[in-house]
Design a protein around this motif. Structure first.
Motif, PDB file in Angstrom:
ATOM      1  N   SER A 187       2.360 -68.336 -92.952  1.00 31.40           N
ATOM      2  CA  SER A 187       2.581 -67.053 -93.418  1.00 31.40           C
ATOM      3  C   SER A 187       2.232 -66.576 -94.198  1.00 31.40           C
ATOM      4  CB  SER A 187       4.495 -67.100 -93.770  1.00 31.40           C
ATOM      5  OG  SER A 187       5.086 -67.454 -92.256  1.00 31.40           O
ATOM      6  N   SER A 188       1.558 -67.323 -95.078  1.00 29.80           N
ATOM      7  CA  SER A 188       0.990 -67.113 -96.329  1.00 29.80           C
ATOM      8  C   SER A 188      -0.697 -66.911 -96.585  1.00 29.80           C
ATOM      9  CB  SER A 188       1.395 -67.541 -97.852  1.00 29.80           C
ATOM     10  OG  SER A 188       1.467 -68.603 -97.510  1.00 29.80           O
ATOM     11  N   ALA A 189      -1.456 -67.840 -95.484  1.00 31.83           N
ATOM     12  CA  ALA A 189      -3.129 -67.784 -95.156  1.00 31.83           C
ATOM     13  C   ALA A 189      -3.050 -66.751 -94.824  1.00 31.83           C
ATOM     14  CB  ALA A 189      -3.597 -68.773 -94.995  1.00 31.83           C
ATOM     15  N   THR A 190      -4.293 -65.769 -95.184  1.00 27.83           N
ATOM     16  CA  THR A 190      -5.417 -65.592 -94.947  1.00 27.83           C
ATOM     17  C   THR A 190      -6.898 -65.528 -94.433  1.00 27.83           C
ATOM     18  OG1 THR A 190      -5.410 -64.032 -97.367  1.00 27.83           O
ATOM     19  CG2 THR A 190      -3.399 -63.523 -95.814  1.00 27.83           C
ATOM     20  N   GLY A 191      -7.129 -64.822 -93.987  1.00 26.43           N
ATOM     21  CA  GLY A 191      -9.247 -64.446 -94.025  1.00 26.43           C
ATOM     22  C   GLY A 191      -8.851 -66.352 -93.283  1.00 26.43           C
ATOM     23  N   ASN A 192     -10.814 -66.823 -94.111  1.00 21.19           N
ATOM     24  CA  ASN A 192     -10.818 -68.389 -93.815  1.00 21.19           C
ATOM     25  C   ASN A 192     -10.410 -69.574 -93.559  1.00 21.19           C
ATOM     26  OD1 ASN A 192     -13.419 -66.699 -93.628  1.00 21.19           O
ATOM     27  ND2 ASN A 192     -14.378 -67.638 -95.134  1.00 21.19           N
ATOM     28  N   LEU A 193      -8.894 -69.249 -94.714  1.00 14.21           N
ATOM     29  CA  LEU A 193      -7.644 -70.409 -94.743  1.00 14.21           C
ATOM     30  C   LEU A 193      -6.960 -70.177 -93.426  1.00 14.21           C
ATOM     31  CD1 LEU A 193      -6.897 -72.403 -96.348  1.00 14.21           C
ATOM     32  CD2 LEU A 193      -5.630 -71.163 -97.467  1.00 14.21           C
ATOM     33  N   LEU A 194      -6.546 -68.971 -93.673  1.00  8.38           N
ATOM     34  CA  LEU A 194      -5.783 -68.662 -91.867  1.00  8.38           C
ATOM     35  C   LEU A 194      -6.450 -69.582 -91.026  1.00  8.38           C
ATOM     36  CD1 LEU A 194      -2.943 -68.162 -91.176  1.00  8.38           C
ATOM     37  CD2 LEU A 194      -4.065 -65.766 -90.224  1.00  8.38           C
ATOM     38  N   ALA A 195      -7.617 -69.074 -90.800  1.00  7.25           N
ATOM     39  CA  ALA A 195      -8.643 -69.990 -89.135  1.00  7.25           C
ATOM     40  C   ALA A 195      -8.954 -70.365 -89.468  1.00  7.25           C
ATOM     41  CB  ALA A 195      -9.626 -68.561 -89.353  1.00  7.25           C
ATOM     42  N   MET A 196      -8.335 -71.768 -90.675  1.00  5.54           N
ATOM     43  CA  MET A 196      -9.068 -73.229 -91.028  1.00  5.54           C
ATOM     44  C   MET A 196      -7.802 -74.116 -90.666  1.00  5.54           C
ATOM     45  SD  MET A 196     -11.012 -75.016 -91.405  1.00  5.54           S
ATOM     46  CE  MET A 196     -10.776 -77.107 -91.833  1.00  5.54           C
ATOM     47  N   ILE A 197      -6.490 -73.488 -90.992  1.00  2.47           N
ATOM     48  CA  ILE A 197      -5.121 -74.197 -90.519  1.00  2.47           C
ATOM     49  C   ILE A 197      -5.021 -74.167 -89.110  1.00  2.47           C
ATOM     50  CG2 ILE A 197      -4.758 -73.961 -92.584  1.00  2.47           C
ATOM     51  CD1 ILE A 197      -2.505 -71.658 -92.071  1.00  2.47           C
ATOM     52  N   LYS A 198      -5.387 -72.762 -88.408  1.00  2.89           N
ATOM     53  CA  LYS A 198      -5.213 -72.624 -87.060  1.00  2.89           C
ATOM     54  C   LYS A 198      -5.919 -74.139 -86.590  1.00  2.89           C
ATOM     55  CE  LYS A 198      -4.264 -67.437 -87.319  1.00  2.89           C
ATOM     56  NZ  LYS A 198      -4.319 -66.782 -86.621  1.00  2.89           N
ATOM     57  N   ALA A 199      -7.009 -73.872 -87.222  1.00  2.44           N
ATOM     58  CA  ALA A 199      -7.962 -74.837 -86.031  1.00  2.44           C
ATOM     59  C   ALA A 199      -7.423 -75.954 -86.388  1.00  2.44           C
ATOM     60  CB  ALA A 199      -9.367 -74.451 -86.698  1.00  2.44           C
ATOM     61  N   ILE A 200      -7.428 -76.627 -87.303  1.00  3.42           N
ATOM     62  CA  ILE A 200      -6.372 -77.455 -87.876  1.00  3.42           C
ATOM     63  C   ILE A 200      -5.470 -78.387 -86.639  1.00  3.42           C
ATOM     64  CG2 ILE A 200      -5.764 -79.505 -89.704  1.00  3.42           C
ATOM     65  CD1 ILE A 200      -7.863 -77.947 -91.324  1.00  3.42           C
ATOM     66  N   TYR A 201      -4.437 -77.255 -86.745  1.00  3.72           N
ATOM     67  CA  TYR A 201      -3.153 -77.300 -85.839  1.00  3.72           C
ATOM     68  C   TYR A 201      -3.766 -77.679 -84.231  1.00  3.72           C
ATOM     69  CZ  TYR A 201       1.119 -77.222 -83.919  1.00  3.72           C
ATOM     70  OH  TYR A 201       2.114 -77.243 -83.715  1.00  3.72           O
ATOM     71  N   ASN A 202      -4.126 -76.738 -83.890  1.00  5.34           N
ATOM     72  CA  ASN A 202      -5.077 -76.557 -82.260  1.00  5.34           C
ATOM     73  C   ASN A 202      -5.802 -78.006 -82.233  1.00  5.34           C
ATOM     74  OD1 ASN A 202      -3.560 -74.145 -81.613  1.00  5.34           O
ATOM     75  ND2 ASN A 202      -5.295 -73.322 -82.211  1.00  5.34           N
ATOM     76  N   TYR A 203      -6.498 -78.618 -83.091  1.00  2.00           N
ATOM     77  CA  TYR A 203      -7.134 -79.629 -82.652  1.00  2.00           C
ATOM     78  C   TYR A 203      -5.971 -81.093 -82.502  1.00  2.00           C
ATOM     79  CZ  TYR A 203     -10.338 -83.494 -83.229  1.00  2.00           C
ATOM     80  OH  TYR A 203     -11.161 -85.045 -83.442  1.00  2.00           O
ATOM     81  N   GLY A 204      -5.396 -80.707 -83.211  1.00  2.00           N
ATOM     82  CA  GLY A 204      -4.501 -82.487 -83.635  1.00  2.00           C
ATOM     83  C   GLY A 204      -3.051 -81.808 -82.420  1.00  2.00           C
ATOM     84  N   VAL A 205      -3.484 -80.651 -82.064  1.00  2.00           N
ATOM     85  CA  VAL A 205      -2.048 -80.611 -80.845  1.00  2.00           C
ATOM     86  C   VAL A 205      -2.279 -81.024 -79.645  1.00  2.00           C
ATOM     87  CG1 VAL A 205      -0.642 -79.175 -78.693  1.00  2.00           C
ATOM     88  CG2 VAL A 205      -0.234 -78.968 -82.216  1.00  2.00           C
ATOM     89  N   SER A 206      -4.264 -80.634 -79.417  1.00  2.00           N
ATOM     90  CA  SER A 206      -4.674 -81.068 -78.180  1.00  2.00           C
ATOM     91  C   SER A 206      -5.396 -82.780 -77.999  1.00  2.00           C
ATOM     92  CB  SER A 206      -6.504 -80.325 -78.504  1.00  2.00           C
ATOM     93  OG  SER A 206      -6.660 -80.725 -79.307  1.00  2.00           O
TER      94      SER A 206
END
Length: 212
Positions: A187-206
């Motif tokens: 909810s608080s991250a923006t920009g490159n950090l937000l994109a990074m944590i989204k990618a980490i989460y997606n990778y873990g789920v898949s």
């Protein structure tokens, strides 16, 4: 609880070549295609976040179908602390640092770090550390303990760090997970950090979807 940038080692050519070949030869395997796409997006976002060779992104020229991030559910918030303080040690924080491997960093304060051994548990596995494994923070009595024995399928697994003396658990303990960090930042991250944590989460789920 904290998150911080570190360093990452990327072999973009070999990673891209391997994934490209796997995608071409397994195009009908939806779960594998998603996993490889998410892995490559994770690599891309790591490069961008760490400003590492961004003129040669690992995803360059690839046709990918990554997961679509929505949000991290409340069940991923696995942050907890228990036990009774012994007056000589404290658990200050836990967080994720972006190193060459996914790493959880525990910050502790101890007057005498040699008085304890430190145990970290995940998915039924136990790892033991001593004072020699700690990194001192400046000239204080604070230390970092880094834990990177985390598989891609274990981003949502509870990681427990505890203090031990003479074969018995003493003092407080902390529970954490990679997804706890992502949950706390979504909810608080923006920009490159937000994109990074989204990618980490997606990778873990898949990864869980494919290997589970």
């Amino acid at each position: 609880f904290e998150g911080e940038q570190g360093s990452i080692c990327m072999a973009s050519y070999s990673m891209r070549t391997y994934a490209t070949n796997m995608l071409k030869n397994n195009s009908s395997n939806t779960a594998l295609v998603t996993l490889l796409s998410d892995l490559m997006m994770y690599g891309e976002q790591a490069q961008i976040y760490l400003n590492y060779k961004t003129d040669n992104l690992v995803t360059e020229g690839m046709s990918l179908t990554p997961s679509t991030f929505t949000s991290v559910p409340d069940t991923c918030n696995k942050q907890a602390m228990g036990g009774t303080a012994d007056g000589f040690s404290k658990i200050k924080a836990a967080g994720v640092v972006m190193l060459s491997k996914m790493t959880v960093r525990f910050k502790i304060e101890v007057a005498d770090p040699t008085a304890y051994t430190y145990k970290v548990e995940i998915a039924g596995r136990e790892y033991e550390y001593t004072a020699e494994d700690l990194e001192r923070v400046g000239t204080t009595n604070e230390y970092y303990l880094y834990f990177d024995e985390i598989q891609a399928t274990e981003f949502d697994e509870v990681i427990t760090m505890s203090f031990w003396q003479n074969g018995a658990q003493v003092s407080r303990y902390v529970e954490y997970s990679v997804n706890t960090y992502i949950y706390s930042k979504q909810s608080s991250a923006t920009g490159n950090l937000l994109a990074m944590i989204k990618a980490i989460y997606n990778y873990g789920v898949s990864a869980n979807a494919y290997f589970g």
